[in-house]
Scaffold this motif. Structure first.
Motif, PDB file in Angstrom:
ATOM      1  N   GLY A 319       0.822  -1.207   0.000  1.00 30.54           N
ATOM      2  CA  GLY A 319       0.000   0.000   0.000  1.00 30.54           C
ATOM      3  C   GLY A 319       0.853   1.252   0.000  1.00 30.54           C
ATOM      4  N   PRO A 320       0.231   2.423  -0.220  1.00 31.81           N
ATOM      5  CA  PRO A 320       0.984   3.687  -0.219  1.00 31.81           C
ATOM      6  C   PRO A 320       1.627   3.958   1.138  1.00 31.81           C
ATOM      7  CG  PRO A 320      -1.212   3.977  -1.166  1.00 31.81           C
ATOM      8  CD  PRO A 320      -1.197   2.623  -0.535  1.00 31.81           C
ATOM      9  N   SER A 321       2.722   4.699   1.107  1.00 24.75           N
ATOM     10  CA  SER A 321       3.422   5.023   2.357  1.00 24.75           C
ATOM     11  C   SER A 321       2.826   6.246   3.035  1.00 24.75           C
ATOM     12  CB  SER A 321       4.916   5.268   2.072  1.00 24.75           C
ATOM     13  OG  SER A 321       5.088   6.420   1.256  1.00 24.75           O
ATOM     14  N   ILE A 322       1.884   6.932   2.380  1.00 23.52           N
ATOM     15  CA  ILE A 322       1.243   8.115   2.976  1.00 23.52           C
ATOM     16  C   ILE A 322      -0.253   7.853   3.071  1.00 23.52           C
ATOM     17  CG2 ILE A 322       2.992   9.735   2.165  1.00 23.52           C
ATOM     18  CD1 ILE A 322       1.084  10.494  -0.122  1.00 23.52           C
ATOM     19  N   ALA A 323      -0.894   8.492   4.052  1.00 21.92           N
ATOM     20  CA  ALA A 323      -2.322   8.286   4.269  1.00 21.92           C
ATOM     21  C   ALA A 323      -3.149   9.522   3.948  1.00 21.92           C
ATOM     22  CB  ALA A 323      -2.570   7.877   5.725  1.00 21.92           C
ATOM     23  N   ALA A 324      -2.487  10.666   3.734  1.00 27.83           N
ATOM     24  CA  ALA A 324      -3.204  11.912   3.458  1.00 27.83           C
ATOM     25  C   ALA A 324      -2.372  12.769   2.519  1.00 27.83           C
ATOM     26  CB  ALA A 324      -3.490  12.660   4.752  1.00 27.83           C
ATOM     27  N   THR A 325      -3.007  13.751   1.913  1.00 27.33           N
ATOM     28  CA  THR A 325      -2.320  14.645   0.983  1.00 27.33           C
ATOM     29  C   THR A 325      -1.259  15.457   1.717  1.00 27.33           C
ATOM     30  OG1 THR A 325      -4.355  14.848  -0.311  1.00 27.33           O
ATOM     31  CG2 THR A 325      -2.635  16.488  -0.699  1.00 27.33           C
ATOM     32  N   PRO A 326       0.014  15.360   1.296  1.00 27.87           N
ATOM     33  CA  PRO A 326       1.050  16.153   1.961  1.00 27.87           C
ATOM     34  C   PRO A 326       0.875  17.647   1.664  1.00 27.87           C
ATOM     35  CG  PRO A 326       1.988  14.372   0.613  1.00 27.87           C
ATOM     36  CD  PRO A 326       0.556  14.506   0.233  1.00 27.87           C
ATOM     37  N   GLU A 327       1.246  18.475   2.601  1.00 27.52           N
ATOM     38  CA  GLU A 327       1.263  19.914   2.360  1.00 27.52           C
ATOM     39  C   GLU A 327       2.428  20.219   1.414  1.00 27.52           C
ATOM     40  OE1 GLU A 327      -0.266  23.700   2.593  1.00 27.52           O
ATOM     41  OE2 GLU A 327      -1.067  21.872   3.535  1.00 27.52           O
ATOM     42  N   PRO A 328       2.164  20.834   0.248  1.00 26.22           N
ATOM     43  CA  PRO A 328       3.256  21.069  -0.698  1.00 26.22           C
ATOM     44  C   PRO A 328       4.290  22.026  -0.138  1.00 26.22           C
ATOM     45  CG  PRO A 328       1.249  22.183  -1.412  1.00 26.22           C
ATOM     46  CD  PRO A 328       0.873  21.316  -0.256  1.00 26.22           C
ATOM     47  N   LEU A 329       5.539  21.713  -0.430  1.00 23.77           N
ATOM     48  CA  LEU A 329       6.660  22.529   0.020  1.00 23.77           C
ATOM     49  C   LEU A 329       7.289  23.214  -1.189  1.00 23.77           C
ATOM     50  CD1 LEU A 329       8.584  23.445   2.288  1.00 23.77           C
ATOM     51  CD2 LEU A 329       9.952  21.397   1.816  1.00 23.77           C
ATOM     52  N   GLY A 330       7.065  24.515  -1.308  1.00 23.53           N
ATOM     53  CA  GLY A 330       7.653  25.253  -2.418  1.00 23.53           C
ATOM     54  C   GLY A 330       6.904  25.038  -3.717  1.00 23.53           C
ATOM     55  N   HIS A 331       7.615  25.285  -4.820  1.00 26.41           N
ATOM     56  CA  HIS A 331       7.015  25.205  -6.155  1.00 26.41           C
ATOM     57  C   HIS A 331       8.018  24.554  -7.105  1.00 26.41           C
ATOM     58  CE1 HIS A 331       3.824  26.537  -8.923  1.00 26.41           C
ATOM     59  NE2 HIS A 331       4.798  26.624  -9.827  1.00 26.41           N
ATOM     60  N   ALA A 332       7.504  23.713  -8.018  1.00 26.87           N
ATOM     61  CA  ALA A 332       8.357  23.020  -8.982  1.00 26.87           C
ATOM     62  C   ALA A 332       7.823  23.224 -10.388  1.00 26.87           C
ATOM     63  CB  ALA A 332       8.430  21.527  -8.663  1.00 26.87           C
ATOM     64  N   ILE A 333       8.731  23.331 -11.356  1.00 25.33           N
ATOM     65  CA  ILE A 333       8.389  23.485 -12.769  1.00 25.33           C
ATOM     66  C   ILE A 333       9.192  22.474 -13.569  1.00 25.33           C
ATOM     67  CG2 ILE A 333       8.312  25.054 -14.757  1.00 25.33           C
ATOM     68  CD1 ILE A 333       8.316  27.388 -12.799  1.00 25.33           C
ATOM     69  N   GLU A 334       8.519  21.786 -14.477  1.00 25.34           N
ATOM     70  CA  GLU A 334       9.194  20.833 -15.367  1.00 25.34           C
ATOM     71  C   GLU A 334       9.086  21.311 -16.803  1.00 25.34           C
ATOM     72  OE1 GLU A 334       8.747  16.372 -15.191  1.00 25.34           O
ATOM     73  OE2 GLU A 334       7.704  16.713 -17.096  1.00 25.34           O
ATOM     74  N   LEU A 335      10.198  21.273 -17.503  1.00 24.73           N
ATOM     75  CA  LEU A 335      10.245  21.548 -18.930  1.00 24.73           C
ATOM     76  C   LEU A 335      10.629  20.262 -19.652  1.00 24.73           C
ATOM     77  CD1 LEU A 335      10.388  23.409 -21.464  1.00 24.73           C
ATOM     78  CD2 LEU A 335      12.800  23.793 -20.869  1.00 24.73           C
ATOM     79  N   ARG A 336       9.767  19.831 -20.565  1.00 26.24           N
ATOM     80  CA  ARG A 336      10.115  18.673 -21.385  1.00 26.24           C
ATOM     81  C   ARG A 336      11.088  19.113 -22.482  1.00 26.24           C
ATOM     82  NH1 ARG A 336       4.662  14.996 -22.264  1.00 26.24           N
ATOM     83  NH2 ARG A 336       3.686  15.441 -20.243  1.00 26.24           N
ATOM     84  N   ILE A 337      12.241  18.480 -22.529  1.00 30.42           N
ATOM     85  CA  ILE A 337      13.213  18.781 -23.569  1.00 30.42           C
ATOM     86  C   ILE A 337      12.927  17.835 -24.735  1.00 30.42           C
ATOM     87  CG2 ILE A 337      15.653  19.038 -24.150  1.00 30.42           C
ATOM     88  CD1 ILE A 337      14.728  20.933 -21.965  1.00 30.42           C
ATOM     89  N   ASN A 338      12.090  18.292 -25.657  1.00 27.98           N
ATOM     90  CA  ASN A 338      11.757  17.510 -26.844  1.00 27.98           C
ATOM     91  C   ASN A 338      12.691  17.873 -27.994  1.00 27.98           C
ATOM     92  OD1 ASN A 338       9.632  16.483 -25.409  1.00 27.98           O
ATOM     93  ND2 ASN A 338       8.047  17.607 -26.502  1.00 27.98           N
TER      94      ASN A 338
END
Length: 572
Positions: A319-338
């Motif tokens: 089963g999953p290792s978490i039981a509830a939605t984690p509070e997000p820490l910071g912000h992340a951006i992904e760029l696909r290099i196509n």
């Protein structure tokens, strides 16, 4: 589980191999002929040839994949994303062979992977929906009938796939039939099934998705949400977590709808529930991707949850290792290099990576399927790497992304990196809190982009290591470059050299397969008329005449052509 066969290639296969190594599993790579020396092959503990050069002959061939598992003693299969990752038939075949399927149950894939059935489930649990067809369409005529009844624009989608392939938008009745046929062909090429359905299309929407993990017994936790609005041809290019500019009530409704949809089918493993968010704030259920997403690293960055390790853990029955939605820490951006040239309408740019300088430093992550010297193959997806940045907030992440792009250098193929640099100067992306939509790149930004120079490949030096195959196993030989140079001089002239050069040649804008002629041999055409369709990197590219005259075909449908090869000649 002891040994995991990775039924995929490229960046995601490398990612899974690394996760297996950290979790204590041995990994087995599989490869098409042109992937014999690919990065994912080098990173796995073992590698097995699939014996073919197309997706249909290799990564979409369930029998070949199962044979590779038997030959290596693999006891589990991870499908990655794309190819057979959302095939209930393949999942059943894997489990029928006594192997562990690292993914949802076949029943869940049937229920949610079929977008029509998924809409019915979403309706039952109260998720908002726009009008759509009750099932896959029999032909283009049914798509036209739907458009006449429900109005335009409409979107035609592959019923058994995702990632923007097999997806076309029609804004006029005249476009509907051709959009349906194109979507069906792309779906068949990418997913092995051509069925498509149709629904009303929301103009200028944002694309929001929720990442879920299910235990297979009705327990579902939402890990977080992402914005994936920046797209081209319906395929995502930039993703962010958490989704910016979501009101608390909107976020809660999206999370709850995602949880309820997946709980209704006892979802197991990682999956993504996608929504469109209209300009008026109304969310509408889009689809469920019953697999890992390309953009999963941004959710990992802000939550600390390793989603591939979670997949392995859930497959073991923990089963999953978490039981509830984690509070997000910071912000992340992904760029696909196509490997695509945005300045040429995102034309695919396969070739060899002559040199590669990878960005680094705090908060910068690089997931790649190639290294310097590797080839980007025309037969497969254009994604070569993903650049992910993470910082304390979105403004800081944008600064970090600009710095990382300044460090990135790719020679040998065109990439979408210049698009990202241009994005950072666009207020709609950078200073207005992501005031964009799924069509914004094509409608607003693309017309202002310049084509990239076609870089020359750097010549090799010293010793060249050449992979060969012996009885289905990969062996590497080291050959002096002088010997290779002698062999190259002895090669016969290319077919391109044998082609007579003449005014009026219609040349292939990308390397690929000539999928279809749109005009008859000898037919008179006008300048600008589309005359042929090329299949390159799983997407269709249309070739237009640059002058008026009578068209003479030079190659047959199904022929493989190189960049700038003459495919036709137009004469007065």
């Amino acid at each position: 589980m002891q040994k995991v066969l990775i039924a995929n290639r490229g960046e995601i296969a490398v990612r899974i191999a690394r996760a297996c190594a950290e979790a204590g599993y041995r990994s087995v790579a599989v490869y098409a002929d042109e992937d014999v020396d690919a990065m994912h092959v080098r990173h796995a503990d073992e590698a097995v040839a699939l014996g073919g050069s197309t997706a249909a002959e290799t990564y979409l061939d369930a029998d070949s994949l199962l044979a590779a598992a038997r030959a290596t003693g693999a006891d589990a299969v991870h499908p990655g994303y794309g190819f057979l990752s959302e095939s209930a038939a393949f999942a059943r075949a894997v489990e029928g062979a006594g192997l562990t399927w690292i993914g949802p149950t076949p029943e869940s894939i049937d229920a949610l992977g079929d977008k029509v059935t998924a809409r019915s489930i979403a309706r039952r649990v109260g998720a908002p929906l726009v009008p759509g067809s009750d099932g896959p369409l029999a032909d283009a005529g049914e798509a036209v009938a739907f458009a006449r009844e429900h109005g335009l624009p409409i979107v035609i989608k592959a019923a058994f796939g995702g990632g923007g392939r097999g997806l076309r938008v029609a804004r006029s009745i005249d476009e509907v039939a051709d959009a349906f046929e194109t979507a069906a062909r792309e779906a068949a090429a990418a997913f092995g099934r051509a069925e498509c359905f149709v629904e009303r299309y929301l103009e200028r929407p944002r694309h929001i998705e929720a990442q879920v993990l299910g235990d297979g017994r009705g327990g579902v936790v939402v890990v977080g949400d992402r914005d994936c609005s920046l797209q081209r041809r319906g395929q995502k290019l930039v993703e962010e977590a958490p989704a910016p500019r979501l009101e608390r009530a909107q976020r809660e409704r999206i999370h709850e709808a995602a949880r309820a949809i997946c709980a209704a089918v006892d979802y197991r493993g990682a999956g993504t529930v996608e929504f469109l968010l209209g300009a008026d704030g109304t969310a509408s259920f889009l689809e469920v991707n019953t697999r890992l997403q390309v953009e999963h690293p941004v959710t990992e960055a802000v939550t600390g949850v390793d989603l591939v390790r979670e997949q392995l853990r859930i497959a073991e029955g923990l089963g999953p290792s978490i039981a509830a939605t984690p509070e997000p820490l910071g912000h992340a951006i992904e760029l696909r290099i196509n490997a695509e040239d945005p300045g040429r309408g995102f034309l695919p740019s396969p070739g060899r990576i002559a040199s590669l300088r990878v960005p680094g430093g705090p908060g910068v992550h690089w997931d790649a399927g190639v290294e310097a010297g590797d080839a980007v193959e025309a037969a497969f997806d254009s994604l070569v790497a993903k650049l992910v940045v993470h910082a304390q907030d979105r403004d800081a992440a944008l600064v970090r992304l600009r710095r990382a792009l300044g460090e990135l250098e790719v020679r040998g193929v065109a990439t979408i990196a210049p698009l990202a640099e241009a994005l950072l100067d666009e207020p709609a992306f950078s200073t207005e809190g992501l005031a964009v939509s799924t069509q914004w790149i094509e409608d607003e930004l693309m017309p202002r982009l310049e084509p990239q120079l076609r870089a020359a490949i750097a010549p090799p030096g010293g010793l060249t290591r050449v992979p060969i195959e012996v009885d289905g196993r990969r062996v590497v030989l080291g050959l002096p470059d002088a010997l290779l140079a002698v062999a190259a001089r002895a090669e016969p002239a290319s077919s391109r050299a044998e082609q007579p050069e003449a005014d009026g040649a219609v040349r292939a804008p990308v390397p690929g397969t000539l999928a279809r002629w749109l005009v008859a041999d000898g037919e008179r055409v006008e300048a600008g008329r589309e005359v042929a369709v090329l299949d390159a990197m799983k997407l269709e590219t249309r070739v237009a005449a640059d002058r008026a005259g009578a068209l003479e075909r030079l190659v047959a449908e199904g022929a493989v052509v190189a960049l700038d090869d003459p495919i036709a000649r137009i004469s007065e």
